[in-house]
Design an enzyme around this catalytic site. Structure first.
Site, PDB file in Angstrom:
ATOM      1  N   THR A  72       1.790  -0.737 -11.050  1.00 56.22           N
ATOM      2  CA  THR A  72       1.877  -2.152 -10.677  1.00 56.22           C
ATOM      3  C   THR A  72       2.231  -3.006 -11.895  1.00 56.22           C
ATOM      4  OG1 THR A  72       0.248  -1.811  -8.929  1.00 56.22           O
ATOM      5  CG2 THR A  72       0.561  -4.070  -9.673  1.00 56.22           C
ATOM      6  N   ASN A 151       6.614   5.127  -0.212  1.00 55.39           N
ATOM      7  CA  ASN A 151       5.253   5.673  -0.207  1.00 55.39           C
ATOM      8  C   ASN A 151       4.646   5.802   1.184  1.00 55.39           C
ATOM      9  OD1 ASN A 151       5.400   2.718  -0.708  1.00 55.39           O
ATOM     10  ND2 ASN A 151       3.211   2.823  -0.317  1.00 55.39           N
ATOM     11  N   GLN A 179       6.316   7.385  -6.565  1.00 55.67           N
ATOM     12  CA  GLN A 179       6.049   8.520  -5.663  1.00 55.67           C
ATOM     13  C   GLN A 179       6.878   9.765  -5.992  1.00 55.67           C
ATOM     14  OE1 GLN A 179       3.719   8.965  -3.412  1.00 55.67           O
ATOM     15  NE2 GLN A 179       2.889   6.893  -3.383  1.00 55.67           N
ATOM     16  N   SER A 199       3.154   6.270 -12.389  1.00 64.18           N
ATOM     17  CA  SER A 199       1.704   6.086 -12.364  1.00 64.18           C
ATOM     18  C   SER A 199       1.067   7.475 -12.370  1.00 64.18           C
ATOM     19  CB  SER A 199       1.335   5.329 -11.090  1.00 64.18           C
ATOM     20  OG  SER A 199      -0.051   5.212 -10.987  1.00 64.18           O
ATOM     21  N   ALA A 200       0.220   7.753 -13.381  1.00 66.80           N
ATOM     22  CA  ALA A 200      -0.275   9.123 -13.580  1.00 66.80           C
ATOM     23  C   ALA A 200      -1.110   9.649 -12.417  1.00 66.80           C
ATOM     24  CB  ALA A 200      -1.097   9.183 -14.875  1.00 66.80           C
ATOM     25  N   HIS A 201      -1.834   8.759 -11.736  1.00 66.33           N
ATOM     26  CA  HIS A 201      -2.753   9.268 -10.701  1.00 66.33           C
ATOM     27  C   HIS A 201      -2.017   9.787  -9.468  1.00 66.33           C
ATOM     28  CE1 HIS A 201      -3.066   5.837  -7.705  1.00 66.33           C
ATOM     29  NE2 HIS A 201      -2.582   5.152  -8.727  1.00 66.33           N
ATOM     30  N   THR A 237      -4.827  -1.997 -27.587  1.00 63.22           N
ATOM     31  CA  THR A 237      -5.085  -0.645 -28.106  1.00 63.22           C
ATOM     32  C   THR A 237      -4.793   0.378 -27.015  1.00 63.22           C
ATOM     33  OG1 THR A 237      -6.753  -1.556 -29.551  1.00 63.22           O
ATOM     34  CG2 THR A 237      -6.853   0.825 -29.162  1.00 63.22           C
ATOM     35  N   CYS A 326      -3.854   0.357   0.360  1.00 62.03           N
ATOM     36  CA  CYS A 326      -4.414  -0.988   0.329  1.00 62.03           C
ATOM     37  C   CYS A 326      -4.489  -1.595   1.733  1.00 62.03           C
ATOM     38  CB  CYS A 326      -3.595  -1.878  -0.599  1.00 62.03           C
ATOM     39  SG  CYS A 326      -1.847  -1.584  -0.507  1.00 62.03           S
TER      40      CYS A 326
END
Ligand code: PLP
Length: 374
Positions: A72, A151, A179, A199-201, A237, A326
């Site tokens: 996002t 998605n 995706q 997005s890693a997840h 960081t 969502c």
């Protein structure tokens, strides 16, 4: 009760090797990559090796990979800076994008008075490329933002072709590849997109980390300001354990891609054959050419079952989805299905079943058995 997880487009389980890598970094490599002492240098080394590994897997250069907190953020950053800094006057997108693009575009339309054009979506959920070319014939500084794999319904955009069309018309091209990254090969020398995001997840990595590919010399400016991490493009960081976990997850995804793709394709075929037997009048939302990890089906149940179907499956330990995550808890119909289904069909129950290499034929059998009891 065994959990049957068929909601992998929402998020995926982390690979054990990823957890191991992250735990190591958390416990041993806690230095700040910006510090000049040995611990800091070690952290910096992990950071840059992660960047290199990700770049190699996409045939990009390491300097073109910028770490972010999620997909996002990366989408919002690119769209906003394209309008604010690159002086884009028009965005061409579609009504079936993820809200991380759709809502960002709506805000930019209001804030900067940028022109927004929506490319037509065909009844099978594919983007109408002829219409895109027509829209591109207008002479205005333009950014095209079209997702690679949808998605909700899994329709696939031909990235190489669209990037070429955009180039021919002098338009910038951003693709939300959340995706597809880690699930299909993406070669950023062949595909000339200016910006893509991950997005890693979604590929068995940790939540709360992603990256943007920003093609060299794009001129993109930061979304927020602070330290000069990420060459000043993304202050703050670096979450080193997340980044190292993401690089590991992407490496393993691409290493095992053929085997895992074949496994998932086999499961998808198996599910389709079972649905044909048990619910012969079911329909595939988005048609039969969808991406291998996603299957969205309209089930021949009465409308009054729509609200209860997810709940009933959940009671049996089966996790699937009704649209994007969502929205799955809300009664609002999916904005993607609303584009391709008739009003009547939209009221009927549709399910998004999304697979990973963890799934088995027993999972499919359990899902079909549960659907039969509804
Ligand atoms: N874009 C697409 C296509 C997605 O499926 C998602 C996740 O649902 C996102 C963007 C948002 O990614 P993140 O959860 O990393 O913010």
């Amino acid at each position: 009760m065994k959990n049957i997880y068929l909601d992998n487009a929402s998020t995926t389980a982390m690979r054990p090797e990823v957890i191991q890598e992250m735990t190591k970094v958390l416990s041993e490599d806690y230095g700040n990559p910006s510090s000049t002492h040995a611990l800091g240098r070690k952290a910096k080394n992990i950071l840059e090796l992660s960047r290199k590994l990700i770049a190699q897997n996409l045939n990009a250069t390491a300097q073109e990979i910028i770490f972010t907190s999620c997909g996002t953020e990366a989408n919002n950053w690119i769209l906003r800076s394209a309008v604010k800094d690159l002086k884009v006057k028009r965005i061409i997108t579609s009504k079936i994008e993820h809200h991380a693009v759709l809502y960002a575009v709506l805000v930019l339309e209001k804030e900067f008075d940028v022109q927004v054009d929506y490319v037509n979506v065909k009844p099978n959920g594919e983007i109408d490329i002829t219409h895109l070319a027509e829209l591109l014939s207008q002479d205005k500084k333009t950014l095209v933002s079209l997702m690679h794999v949808n998605n909700e319904i899994g329709t696939v955009l031909d990235l190489d072709r669209v990037s070429l069309i955009c180039k021919e018309h002098g338009a910038l091209f951003h693709s939300d590849t959340v995706q597809s990254i880690g699930k299909t090969a993406i070669d950023l020398q062949k595909c000339t997109a200016d910006f893509i995001v991950a997005s890693a997840h979604k590929f068995h990595g940790p939540k709360g980390v992603g990256f943007a590919f920003i093609r060299k010399n794009s001129g993109l400016q930061p979304l927020f300001f602070g330290g000069d991490q990420e060459k000043g493009l993304r202050a703050g960081t670096e979450a080193l354990h997340q980044i190292a976990g993401m690089a590991k997850a992407l490496e393993l995804s691409y290493k095992n891609i053929d085997e895992q793709q074949n496994h998932i394709l086999d499961l998808k075929e198996y599910l389709l054959s079972k649905l044909e037997i048990e619910f012969p009048s079911f329909q595939i939302n988005g048609g039969t050419n969808g991406f291998y990890t996603i299957l969205n089906v309209l089930l021949p149940f009465s409308e009054d079952k729509t609200a209860m179907i997810l709940f009933n499956l959940d009671m049996k330990g089966i996790a699937v989805s009704r649209g994007s995550a969502c929205q799955s808890g809300s009664i609002k119909p999916s904005h993607v299905l609303a584009e391709i289904l008739s009003d009547d069909d939209l009221k009927k129950p549709s399910l998004r079943i999304s697979f990973s290499y963890h799934n088995t034929r027993e999972d499919i059998e359990a899902l079909v058995a549960a659907l039969k009891t509804l």
